[in-house]
Design an enzyme around this catalytic site. Sequence first.
Site, PDB file in Angstrom:
ATOM      1  N   CYS A  30      -4.727 -22.698 -92.514  1.00 28.41           N
ATOM      2  CA  CYS A  30      -5.903 -21.867 -92.220  1.00 28.41           C
ATOM      3  C   CYS A  30      -7.183 -22.703 -92.252  1.00 28.41           C
ATOM      4  O   CYS A  30      -7.581 -23.191 -93.306  1.00 28.41           O
ATOM      5  CB  CYS A  30      -5.942 -20.734 -93.250  1.00 28.41           C
ATOM      6  SG  CYS A  30      -7.499 -19.863 -93.380  1.00 28.41           S
ATOM      7  N   CYS A  33      -9.972 -21.471 -94.517  1.00 24.97           N
ATOM      8  CA  CYS A  33      -9.570 -21.668 -95.921  1.00 24.97           C
ATOM      9  C   CYS A  33      -9.957 -23.070 -96.391  1.00 24.97           C
ATOM     10  O   CYS A  33     -10.336 -23.266 -97.541  1.00 24.97           O
ATOM     11  CB  CYS A  33      -8.066 -21.481 -96.093  1.00 24.97           C
ATOM     12  SG  CYS A  33      -7.489 -19.816 -95.703  1.00 24.97           S
TER      13      CYS A  33
END
Length: 105
Positions: A30, A33
């Site tokens: 991600c 993230c």
Amino acid sequence: MALEITDATFDEVVLKSDKPVVVDFWAAWCGPCRMVGPIIDEVSTEYDGKAVVGKVDVDANQEFAAKYGVRNIPTVLVFKGGEIVNRQVGVSPKKVYTDAIDAVL
């Protein structure tokens, strides 16, 4: 550095903590993230001793992500007394996370 939290340790580390707990639900693949990760690590250092700051890899640990309705990552939850008191979805500035902790200290 933020503490690595797993499904096996979540109950003890997060729900039974006598301090506020910040949990970053994330995954290695991600992109956003990876932007939040260093911010969470900084918050962990700044609030050492005052709050618990950890991360849950949702690919390896799905139980609590599902329990708390984490559908998008990164999602950062703040717990106090085993209850969610704040939820941030997506990338936010560091001040958003520190304000959330300060509100429950």
